[in-house]
Scaffold this motif. Sequence first.
Motif, PDB file in Angstrom:
ATOM      1  N   ASP A 396       6.747  -1.364   2.231  1.00  0.00           N
ATOM      2  CA  ASP A 396       6.946  -0.383   3.299  1.00  0.00           C
ATOM      3  C   ASP A 396       5.553   0.114   3.630  1.00  0.00           C
ATOM      4  O   ASP A 396       4.967   0.902   2.899  1.00  0.00           O
ATOM      5  N   ASP A 397       5.001  -0.369   4.731  1.00  0.00           N
ATOM      6  CA  ASP A 397       3.592  -0.095   5.035  1.00  0.00           C
ATOM      7  C   ASP A 397       3.266   1.379   5.195  1.00  0.00           C
ATOM      8  O   ASP A 397       2.124   1.787   5.049  1.00  0.00           O
ATOM      9  N   SER A 398       4.274   2.185   5.521  1.00  0.00           N
ATOM     10  CA  SER A 398       3.984   3.614   5.668  1.00  0.00           C
ATOM     11  C   SER A 398       3.611   4.224   4.322  1.00  0.00           C
ATOM     12  O   SER A 398       3.106   5.339   4.258  1.00  0.00           O
ATOM     13  N   VAL A 399       3.848   3.456   3.231  1.00  0.00           N
ATOM     14  CA  VAL A 399       3.473   3.904   1.893  1.00  0.00           C
ATOM     15  C   VAL A 399       2.452   2.972   1.264  1.00  0.00           C
ATOM     16  O   VAL A 399       1.435   3.393   0.727  1.00  0.00           O
ATOM     17  N   THR A 400       2.708   1.657   1.363  1.00  0.00           N
ATOM     18  CA  THR A 400       1.928   0.695   0.591  1.00  0.00           C
ATOM     19  C   THR A 400       0.694   0.155   1.299  1.00  0.00           C
ATOM     20  O   THR A 400      -0.188  -0.388   0.662  1.00  0.00           O
ATOM     21  N   ASP A 401       0.647   0.234   2.620  1.00  0.00           N
ATOM     22  CA  ASP A 401      -0.470  -0.382   3.345  1.00  0.00           C
ATOM     23  C   ASP A 401      -0.815   0.479   4.551  1.00  0.00           C
ATOM     24  O   ASP A 401      -0.087   0.505   5.537  1.00  0.00           O
ATOM     25  N   GLN A 402      -1.911   1.169   4.454  1.00  0.00           N
ATOM     26  CA  GLN A 402      -2.278   2.081   5.536  1.00  0.00           C
ATOM     27  C   GLN A 402      -2.653   1.353   6.829  1.00  0.00           C
ATOM     28  O   GLN A 402      -2.806   1.965   7.879  1.00  0.00           O
ATOM     29  N   ASN A 403      -2.824   0.018   6.756  1.00  0.00           N
ATOM     30  CA  ASN A 403      -3.119  -0.746   7.968  1.00  0.00           C
ATOM     31  C   ASN A 403      -1.861  -1.003   8.799  1.00  0.00           C
ATOM     32  O   ASN A 403      -1.937  -1.463   9.931  1.00  0.00           O
ATOM     33  N   HIS A 404      -0.695  -0.736   8.224  1.00  0.00           N
ATOM     34  CA  HIS A 404       0.570  -0.881   8.945  1.00  0.00           C
ATOM     35  C   HIS A 404       0.703  -2.251   9.608  1.00  0.00           C
ATOM     36  O   HIS A 404       0.828  -2.360  10.822  1.00  0.00           O
ATOM     37  N   ASN A 405       0.701  -3.296   8.812  1.00  0.00           N
ATOM     38  CA  ASN A 405       0.763  -4.640   9.411  1.00  0.00           C
ATOM     39  C   ASN A 405       2.188  -5.135   9.606  1.00  0.00           C
ATOM     40  O   ASN A 405       2.420  -6.137  10.241  1.00  0.00           O
ATOM     41  N   ILE A 406       3.188  -4.451   9.042  1.00  0.00           N
ATOM     42  CA  ILE A 406       4.595  -4.833   9.226  1.00  0.00           C
ATOM     43  C   ILE A 406       5.442  -3.638   9.662  1.00  0.00           C
ATOM     44  O   ILE A 406       6.094  -3.672  10.695  1.00  0.00           O
ATOM     45  N   THR A 407       5.430  -2.564   8.875  1.00  0.00           N
ATOM     46  CA  THR A 407       6.358  -1.454   9.106  1.00  0.00           C
ATOM     47  C   THR A 407       5.779  -0.451  10.102  1.00  0.00           C
ATOM     48  O   THR A 407       5.499   0.697   9.780  1.00  0.00           O
ATOM     49  N   PHE A 408       5.613  -0.935  11.332  1.00  0.00           N
ATOM     50  CA  PHE A 408       5.184  -0.054  12.412  1.00  0.00           C
ATOM     51  C   PHE A 408       6.333   0.883  12.789  1.00  0.00           C
ATOM     52  O   PHE A 408       7.501   0.577  12.560  1.00  0.00           O
TER      53      PHE A 408
END
Length: 438
Positions: A396-408
């Motif tokens: 969940d990119d809003s937590v795991t990846d600050q680049n937001h490559n999936i969970t926009f």
Amino acid sequence: MVEAVLIDLFSLPANLQNNIHGVLHSMLETIEKGSSIPAPFVYVMCCQRQGGKRNSEQESFLPALRDFQSLKERLEVVYALTTAAALYTIKQRLDEKDLSIIKVILPTLRKDLMKVYIDHLFTAVYQFEFEDLEVASDCKKLQVAEPQSEEQILPTQDVALIRNEIQMYLESLPSLNGELTILRSSLIPDDIFLHGFTTRTGGISYIPTLSSCNLFSSSKRRDPQIVVKENLRRLANAAGFNPETFHRVKIDHANAVCIMGKTEPDSYDGIVTNQKGVTIAAPGADCIPVLFADPVRKACGAAHSGWKGTLLGVSMATVNAMVSEYGCNVKDILVVLGPSVGPCCYKLPHESAKEFHRIDPKCVRLFDSASPYVDIRRATRILLESGGILPENIQDDSVTDQNHNITFCTACHPDKFYSHFRDGTNFGTQIGFISIKD
């Protein structure tokens, strides 16, 4: 009340071909006298001769227009090589003006054919009524007559030919608003699974809120199934899967799960398989398309998780189906949350927000307001983790990846995604899809 008139002169009798402006003049006279609204929009379908120059052909209609100044700005003559091309062009004009009630005036022998074209190119949003166009007794002009009540059912092969003509035309259309783009997760191993999340670009849907790679057709929207099928064909071609073995969930906003190969439920929001070469998918236009992959047992799943489905535990229901059907270990299952409306934008009535607050108070912001902000992604993660999914196996990119490559957030990115919350009832849909490679 009729909003537009469509005159089908595509297959004029040979004796009338050379007097087409006279034919049109008499038709416009009839429309102007008999129309229920002043000067409705009028579209005339004509066959374009191979190699014919469109401008000179259209100019031949000018004499017919001189007596109809009220119609001049509201009439368009559409030349095309095929009925499919002409009718699709007229559909675009109707959609630009948000017109839905159309009177079709056409030769009696063309009516059953035209109804097949309309069934494929339009949805229940549109209403059609028909009047017959008959050759007058002097054989020199056409006249409008009451429609004959007898309807013929076209032979199956004729319907197939029409469908093929439409498909060929749609395949020839250029992609709109950029290239087709697929978002992929690094969490799912690409040597075992084919997967991705679609964005809104690279298809042929032209209505602004559906443009351009809309992947869901509904009787309440203006994109017909055959256009969605063409968008899917382009996606399948770009992604590398077979569109003929593609299965999408049948949304019920609940928690039923379909097991591929077993009896299919009437509706379901989760789907799982261990069959190679079968692509399964879940739609989303704010709701979360969730993908599941077990690289050990080589099984996968997809779920559609809106706020109702999230509360009903559709994601864990999909996990449980993989465990019970394919012997998956819950600790091996990887889960990716796709593009969906974020807690930055999504509000629910207070009563519904209460249910999320019970899962975790952090799922709700401004809890005391009439419409608090709700985080359906956080709720999904909490329910998955409480069911045994490892936190590191959830993307969940809003937590795991600050680049937001999936969970926009779909509502925040109108250039990339559709959003029901943002766009209203005539919204488009993206999907998350996954399959096991051969």
